[in-house]
Motif scaffolding. Structure first.
Motif, PDB file in Angstrom:
ATOM      1  N   VAL A   1      11.028   8.460  -6.916  1.00 53.10           N
ATOM      2  CA  VAL A   1      12.058   8.377  -7.953  1.00 53.10           C
ATOM      3  C   VAL A   1      12.940   9.629  -7.956  1.00 53.10           C
ATOM      4  O   VAL A   1      14.152   9.550  -8.150  1.00 53.10           O
ATOM      5  N   ASN A   2      12.339  10.790  -7.714  1.00 52.13           N
ATOM      6  CA  ASN A   2      13.143  12.016  -7.600  1.00 52.13           C
ATOM      7  C   ASN A   2      14.131  11.914  -6.442  1.00 52.13           C
ATOM      8  O   ASN A   2      15.299  12.301  -6.566  1.00 52.13           O
ATOM      9  N   SER A   3      13.663  11.378  -5.329  1.00 48.16           N
ATOM     10  CA  SER A   3      14.537  11.195  -4.163  1.00 48.16           C
ATOM     11  C   SER A   3      15.634  10.179  -4.457  1.00 48.16           C
ATOM     12  O   SER A   3      16.785  10.329  -4.019  1.00 48.16           O
ATOM     13  N   LEU A   4      15.286   9.144  -5.201  1.00 44.70           N
ATOM     14  CA  LEU A   4      16.266   8.115  -5.561  1.00 44.70           C
ATOM     15  C   LEU A   4      17.372   8.695  -6.441  1.00 44.70           C
ATOM     16  O   LEU A   4      18.550   8.369  -6.269  1.00 44.70           O
ATOM     17  N   ASN A   5      17.011   9.569  -7.346  1.00 42.81           N
ATOM     18  CA  ASN A   5      18.014  10.216  -8.195  1.00 42.81           C
ATOM     19  C   ASN A   5      18.942  11.132  -7.394  1.00 42.81           C
ATOM     20  O   ASN A   5      20.123  11.261  -7.717  1.00 42.81           O
ATOM     21  N   ARG A   6      18.408  11.756  -6.347  1.00 43.45           N
ATOM     22  CA  ARG A   6      19.259  12.588  -5.483  1.00 43.45           C
ATOM     23  C   ARG A   6      20.131  11.720  -4.588  1.00 43.45           C
ATOM     24  O   ARG A   6      21.273  12.067  -4.287  1.00 43.45           O
ATOM     25  N   TYR A   7      19.592  10.568  -4.167  1.00 43.49           N
ATOM     26  CA  TYR A   7      20.304   9.671  -3.250  1.00 43.49           C
ATOM     27  C   TYR A   7      21.463   8.954  -3.948  1.00 43.49           C
ATOM     28  O   TYR A   7      22.558   8.836  -3.383  1.00 43.49           O
TER      29      TYR A   7
ATOM     30  N   HIS B   1       5.493  10.473   2.635  1.00 42.33           N
ATOM     31  CA  HIS B   1       5.733  11.585   3.565  1.00 42.33           C
ATOM     32  C   HIS B   1       6.423  11.128   4.851  1.00 42.33           C
ATOM     33  O   HIS B   1       6.731  11.952   5.716  1.00 42.33           O
ATOM     34  N   ASN B   2       6.665   9.826   4.964  1.00 45.42           N
ATOM     35  CA  ASN B   2       7.346   9.274   6.134  1.00 45.42           C
ATOM     36  C   ASN B   2       8.851   9.205   5.844  1.00 45.42           C
ATOM     37  O   ASN B   2       9.311   8.347   5.084  1.00 45.42           O
ATOM     38  N   LYS B   3       9.615  10.099   6.438  1.00 43.41           N
ATOM     39  CA  LYS B   3      11.035  10.215   6.105  1.00 43.41           C
ATOM     40  C   LYS B   3      11.817   8.949   6.426  1.00 43.41           C
ATOM     41  O   LYS B   3      12.722   8.552   5.691  1.00 43.41           O
ATOM     42  N   LYS B   4      11.469   8.318   7.531  1.00 42.48           N
ATOM     43  CA  LYS B   4      12.188   7.103   7.924  1.00 42.48           C
ATOM     44  C   LYS B   4      11.932   5.973   6.934  1.00 42.48           C
ATOM     45  O   LYS B   4      12.856   5.268   6.509  1.00 42.48           O
TER      46      LYS B   4
ATOM     47  N   SER C   1       0.810  -1.215   0.000  1.00 44.46           N
ATOM     48  CA  SER C   1       0.000   0.000   0.000  1.00 44.46           C
ATOM     49  C   SER C   1       0.852   1.277   0.000  1.00 44.46           C
ATOM     50  O   SER C   1       0.761   2.107   0.901  1.00 44.46           O
ATOM     51  N   PHE C   2       1.652   1.403  -1.063  1.00 40.29           N
ATOM     52  CA  PHE C   2       2.511   2.584  -1.164  1.00 40.29           C
ATOM     53  C   PHE C   2       1.724   3.751  -1.760  1.00 40.29           C
ATOM     54  O   PHE C   2       1.177   3.660  -2.863  1.00 40.29           O
ATOM     55  N   GLY C   3       1.693   4.841  -1.004  1.00 44.68           N
ATOM     56  CA  GLY C   3       0.997   6.035  -1.457  1.00 44.68           C
ATOM     57  C   GLY C   3       1.538   7.259  -0.753  1.00 44.68           C
ATOM     58  O   GLY C   3       2.691   7.286  -0.303  1.00 44.68           O
TER      59      GLY C   3
ATOM     60  N   ASP D   1      -1.524   4.994  -5.452  1.00 47.48           N
ATOM     61  CA  ASP D   1      -1.092   6.386  -5.589  1.00 47.48           C
ATOM     62  C   ASP D   1      -1.927   7.043  -6.686  1.00 47.48           C
ATOM     63  O   ASP D   1      -1.445   7.268  -7.787  1.00 47.48           O
ATOM     64  N   SER D   2      -3.193   7.321  -6.389  1.00 44.80           N
ATOM     65  CA  SER D   2      -4.121   7.797  -7.420  1.00 44.80           C
ATOM     66  C   SER D   2      -3.685   9.129  -8.036  1.00 44.80           C
ATOM     67  O   SER D   2      -3.963   9.395  -9.207  1.00 44.80           O
ATOM     68  N   LYS D   3      -2.982   9.955  -7.273  1.00 41.29           N
ATOM     69  CA  LYS D   3      -2.546  11.256  -7.795  1.00 41.29           C
ATOM     70  C   LYS D   3      -1.210  11.179  -8.542  1.00 41.29           C
ATOM     71  O   LYS D   3      -0.830  12.130  -9.231  1.00 41.29           O
ATOM     72  N   GLY D   4      -0.481  10.074  -8.370  1.00 39.18           N
ATOM     73  CA  GLY D   4       0.792   9.912  -9.061  1.00 39.18           C
ATOM     74  C   GLY D   4       1.952  10.662  -8.447  1.00 39.18           C
ATOM     75  O   GLY D   4       3.056  10.663  -8.987  1.00 39.18           O
ATOM     76  N   LYS D   5       1.723  11.295  -7.284  1.00 37.17           N
ATOM     77  CA  LYS D   5       2.773  12.126  -6.688  1.00 37.17           C
ATOM     78  C   LYS D   5       3.766  11.308  -5.860  1.00 37.17           C
ATOM     79  O   LYS D   5       4.946  11.657  -5.770  1.00 37.17           O
ATOM     80  N   ALA D   6       3.298  10.226  -5.251  1.00 39.69           N
ATOM     81  CA  ALA D   6       4.157   9.448  -4.348  1.00 39.69           C
ATOM     82  C   ALA D   6       5.298   8.767  -5.103  1.00 39.69           C
ATOM     83  O   ALA D   6       6.447   8.804  -4.677  1.00 39.69           O
TER      84      ALA D   6
END
Length: 295
Positions: free
Chosen positions: A72-78, A37-40, A30-32, A62-67
């Motif tokens: 993926v944006n965070s993964l590219n920074r990481y 929004h949970n940093k940990k 249930s990824f959404g 993830d009905s809005k597609g934002k999660a």
């Protein structure tokens, strides 16, 4: 000179062993937006996903597609040494409950060639001909660095109560892909619910993927892909077909990744991420390609 040559050969063997291509499948439960929004949770997901050249994510709600975009944006920074893109299915499921399959992949390593959403058969969603609750999402990649160049993956998350019928029907999906893309070399992966209370010994005998010896089940029945200590079930599987695909897998590399132990988490902390462990397998790199491009 002989000693120097030996050291060079050994060094190349170690280098190439470390340079295998890793394919993963992970039911993130249930990824959404809440998990994004949970940093940990996100920090642990980044550690897990950055281990994979290609990962099939399941149970994306993830009905809005934002999660997913945020992930993926965070993964590219990481992981700045790689560049990640993602490919998502349509929202799938009967009635109001919907999920998506998402493939996250390194586009500096793999090139997308094609994608195919297996069609839903006509009917009202309760007809027996509609075997799948969430139809498979199938992708095809070109992999220049591996021995096998053409990667076809059939991603599937079965409905638990209908798991055996859906697993059997994946044989029909394979036959269709074989005809459509003219390839025998296919990998089937995902949370198939292929264990414990969802399967029976008698039922297995009628499952074509199990009865046909050309399919190799790389995650065995005795393995545990669940986070909870009280369960021991091989729900998540990787199955390969085709001589080139089978010979390209690194022996012994197919296994669940126990992120709870590897990241020193409590069971409670791990369950915040998912109740499943990812499953993974490695494919052999092309030595000549590496010598030409990476040494």
């Amino acid at each position: 000179m002989r000693k120097l040559l030996l050291l060079l050969v050994l060094g190349l063997c170690v280098f190439n062993a470390a340079q295998s291509l890793k394919i993963c499948a992970f039911n993130v439960q249930s990824f959404g937006e809440a998990k994004s929004h949970n940093k940990k949770v996100m920090s642990i997901l980044l550690k897990i996903l950055s281990r994979c050249d290609l990962c099939l994510i399941q149970e994306v709600r993830d009905s809005k597609g934002k999660a997913i975009q945020s992930l993926v944006n965070s993964l590219n920074r990481y992981d700045k040494s790689n560049s990640y893109l993602y490919l998502q299915s349509e929202r799938l499921g009967r009635k109001t409950y919907k999920e998506q399959y998402v493939y996250i992949y390194r586009d500096n390593v793999l090139k997308l060639k094609d994608q195919y959403q297996y069609p839903k058969l006509e009917g009202d969603g309760t007809n027996e001909t509609n075997v799948f609750s969430r139809e498979p999402f199938i992708v095809r990649f070109h992999s220049p660095t591996t021995l096998i160049k053409d990667l076809v993956l059939i991603g599937q998350h079965t409905c638990p109560k209908n798991a055996m019928k859906e697993i059997d029907e994946l044989y029909t999906v394979f036959k269709g892909i074989h005809k459509k893309w003219k390839t025998e070399n296919v990998m089937i992966l995902g949370d198939l619910n292929a264990a414990c209370n969802y399967v029976t010994l008698k039922g297995w005998r009628s499952v074509r993927l199990r009865g046909d010896p050309r399919f190799q089940w790389l995650i065995g029945d005795d393995q545990d892909t669940t986070v909870r200590e009280k369960t021991h079930c091989a729900y998540d599987r990787i199955i390969v077909h085709g001589p080139e695909m089978i010979s390209s897998t690194v022996p012994g590399s197919a296994q669940p990744f126990n992120f709870k132990e590897n990241f020193h988490l409590t069971e409670e902390e791990a369950l915040e991420v998912s109740d499943h462990f990812p499953v993974e397998v490695e494919l052999k790199r092309n030595h000549r390609y590496l010598l030409r491009h990476e040494l």
